[in-house]
Scaffold this active site. Structure first.
Site, mmCIF file in Angstrom:
data_model
loop_
_atom_site.group_PDB
_atom_site.id
_atom_site.type_symbol
_atom_site.label_atom_id
_atom_site.label_comp_id
_atom_site.label_asym_id
_atom_site.label_seq_id
_atom_site.Cartn_x
_atom_site.Cartn_y
_atom_site.Cartn_z
ATOM 1 N N SER A 301 0.712 -1.032 -0.043
ATOM 2 C CA SER A 301 0.011 -0.107 -0.059
ATOM 3 C C SER A 301 0.875 1.234 -0.056
ATOM 4 O O SER A 301 1.931 1.356 0.585
ATOM 5 C CB SER A 301 -0.895 0.047 1.052
ATOM 6 O OG SER A 301 -0.714 0.880 2.299
ATOM 7 N N LYS A 302 0.293 2.228 -0.827
ATOM 8 C CA LYS A 302 1.111 3.471 -1.063
ATOM 9 C C LYS A 302 1.238 4.045 0.245
ATOM 10 O O LYS A 302 2.232 4.887 0.674
ATOM 11 C CB LYS A 302 0.261 4.299 -1.972
ATOM 12 C CG LYS A 302 0.883 5.519 -2.223
ATOM 13 C CD LYS A 302 0.125 6.144 -3.297
ATOM 14 C CE LYS A 302 0.586 7.714 -3.733
ATOM 15 N NZ LYS A 302 -0.160 8.247 -4.889
ATOM 16 N N ARG A 303 0.366 4.070 1.240
ATOM 17 C CA ARG A 303 0.312 4.835 2.461
ATOM 18 C C ARG A 303 1.047 4.194 3.477
ATOM 19 O O ARG A 303 1.783 4.726 4.241
ATOM 20 C CB ARG A 303 -1.269 5.038 2.772
ATOM 21 C CG ARG A 303 -1.658 6.015 3.905
ATOM 22 C CD ARG A 303 -3.307 6.129 4.166
ATOM 23 N NE ARG A 303 -3.839 4.924 4.150
ATOM 24 C CZ ARG A 303 -3.706 4.216 5.196
ATOM 25 N NH1 ARG A 303 -3.276 4.424 6.445
ATOM 26 N NH2 ARG A 303 -4.482 2.962 5.396
#
Ligand code: GLU
Length: 558
Positions: A301-303
């Site tokens: 996940s990017k976050r």
């Protein structure tokens, strides 16, 4: 409805002859079996491992078959265009050795199938939408976002499929006069596909489409029945429409893209059918997965996962060759086996096969990457590694650059420590780790880091070092040098050989290993290191002696 009139009303200034594009962008003259692939990043400024993963597959497929790999910038979404994003994409991929034959580039577009920025292709898209309108395959839709939202809520309440189709597609039934009036009144509108898919039919009874996906095999899905938007109110196409037009005109043979696009495949199939064009070979890749701290397998996940960003590998000093090697392992499960059989072959000799890509999500694991780094770095000549660490330091740790610049030979010797022979040391992982690993070779970064061996008192330690200094001859060969250490061990009550100590621990304070650890501590500040004799040879006589003296003094003070 007079569709010709409608097409003229909607697109008065657009050509009526989109087929001319077939001549402008003719089929490519390539050898039989050559694949044409493309990477279509959106210029949001964030380029991730998934992009590199696809790019790698694209590049291998094209170059292995004598085909072409091009870069197309998909700047049609409303997300803000990030300044310099194209350069970021190109620079990031270039770092990993991904090179395009054609398409957008830092110097502008190159190639005969451009423009390669979707934002510059409006004229082309409009020509094809106009033709769809003329054929009764597309229509203007004036529904406001409030109306669409109200429809969505009602569909949710009635548990119906969301979207604009069948009875919800209200603008389908507008007369020419109504449309003309609305346009004259300046009402905004989009152009929607007039889908031929059956509505009010159970999905199981709908016509099924069958697509041969090169990774997943035959995919069977119900046909599309949604009147999706093809042209937004701004005149910019949606992804669906741009994909179909561009990949046809650019003569893409293989569309490698993420599995998030699978659900829209029926839309693309209907669009290709309506255009009368052949489908490209679809290759839907699976998401990269990881096992997180809780032991759960999930999508990167990017976050949450910094390792998803490509910049992470550059700033954290991962060598591109190692990242490439690891990605190849993830791309094709038989790569590892091939590598064992061909330890020194260039990776381009490996026959990448798209059908061997995982369809269930390759597991990305930093620990495994680090292991791969060790295997890859051990084969890179030291001089090359010095340049790599130097370039990394210049950008990310400029304060240590002077340690490398002008001292390349010294550092190369350090990096080569223990790397020859048939069991070379595999200590090196990444630029910052390399610096940490060899830091003690630089006086400003040298410090005593570890504890003295348990079996040696400070007093004995000091005495051992004094004796060591007394007999130290920098020119001694390794055997002579070690024999002297055995003598010192003997002198201070330590066994000459570890096995003697093991047999009769009561007779000794410890063994020769404890004695050499004291010397190692003095010379490197660490209780573990490559061969001490070799380290001393690199450090030179004076530095070695100074370090021995200093540590001796500090033990005396203790
Ligand atoms: N612009 C799309 C994306 O970034 C490209 C998908 C494709 O390769 O077709 O996801």
């Amino acid at each position: 409805m007079d569709y010709d009139k409608l097409a003229e009303l909607l697109f008065p200034d657009t050509t009526d002859d989109p087929d001319r594009y077939e001549t402008i962008y003719p089929p490519r003259q390539l050898p039989e079996g050559a694949c044409v692939t493309r990477l279509g990043p959106s210029p949001t400024g964030f380029i991730h491992l998934g992009n590199l993963f696809s790019a790698f597959a694209d590049e291998r497929l094209a170059h292995q078959t004598g085909g072409t790999f091009f870069l197309r910038i998909e700047d049609t979404d409303d997300k803000r265009y990030v300044e310099g994003a194209v350069e970021t994409v190109i620079r990031s991929l270039d770092y990993f050795g991904i090179q395009f034959d054609e398409g957008a580039s830092a110097e502008g577009d190159r190639g005969d199938y451009g423009p390669y920025h979707q934002s510059e292709r409006a004229e082309i898209y409009h020509a094809y939408v106009k033709r769809m309108v003329r054929r009764g395959q597309a229509y203007p839709c004036f529904m406001s976002s409030e109306e669409i939202e109200a429809i969505r809520q009602e569909q949710e309440k009635n548990q119906e499929n969301p979207g604009i189709y069948g009875k919800w597609a209200k603008s389908r039934d507008l007369s020419f006069e109504e449309i003309e009036q609305k346009i004259q009144a300046g009402e905004p509108y989009v152009i929607r596909l007039k889908s031929d898919g059956a509505v009010d039919t159970e999905p199981s009874e709908m016509r099924q489409i069958h697509v041969q996906d090169a990774i997943r095999g035959e995919i069977t899905m119900p046909e599309n029945n949604m009147d999706v938007v093809v042209l937004k109110a701004t005149g910019i196409p949606t992804y669906h429409f741009a994909h179909v037009v561009d990949d046809h005109l650019m003569r893409t043979t293989h569309v490698i893209r993420g599995e998030e696009w699978l659900s829209s495949l029926p839309i693309h199939v209907e669009l290709f059918e309506k255009m009368g064009w052949e489908l490209p070979v679809y290759c839907h890749t699976a998401h990269l997965m990881k096992i997180d701290e809780n032991g759960t397998k999930r999508k990167l996940s990017k976050r949450k996962d910094p390792e998803l960003s490509l910049d992470y590998y550059r700033s954290d000093g991962y060598h591109p060759a190692a990242v490439r090697e690891y990605l190849l392992m993830l791309l094709n499960s038989n790569f590892e086996e091939w590598r064992i059989a061909n330890p020194d072959a260039g990776e381009e000799e490996f026959a990448f096969q798209i059908e061997k890509m995982s369809n269930s999500g390759a597991l990305f694991d930093m620990t495994k990457l680090n292991d791969v780094c060790k295997d890859v770095l051990v084969k890179i000549p030291a001089a090359e590694l010095v340049e790599f660490v130097k370039n990394w330091a210049r950008e990310f740790r400029p304060e240590i650059l002077p340690l490398f610049e002008g001292h390349e030979d010294y550092v190369a010797k350090i990096l080569d420590l223990g790397r020859s022979g048939n069991k070379p040391r595999k200590d090196l992982i990444s630029a910052p780790q390399i610096f940490e690993f060899i830091r003690y070779f630089f006086d400003d970064y040298f410090e005593i880091e570890d504890e003295m061996p348990e079996r040696v008192t400070a007093e004995d330690g000091a005495a051992i070092l004094a004796a060591y200094l007394e007999t130290y001859e920098h020119s001694d060969g390794q055997d002579v040098w070690f024999e002297k250490i055995r003598v010192i061990a003997d002198q201070f009550g330590y066994a000459r050989k570890p096995k003697d100590f093991k047999k009769h621990p009561e007779d000794y304070k410890g063994h020769v290993g404890d004695v050499s650890t004291v010397i190692r501590m003095a010379v490197t500040g660490r209780s573990q290191s490559p061969d001490i004799w070799e380290i001393q040879q690199i450090l030179g006589e004076e530095r070695t002696k100074n370090r021995i003296r200093e540590f001796e003094a500090s033990l005396q003070r203790a």
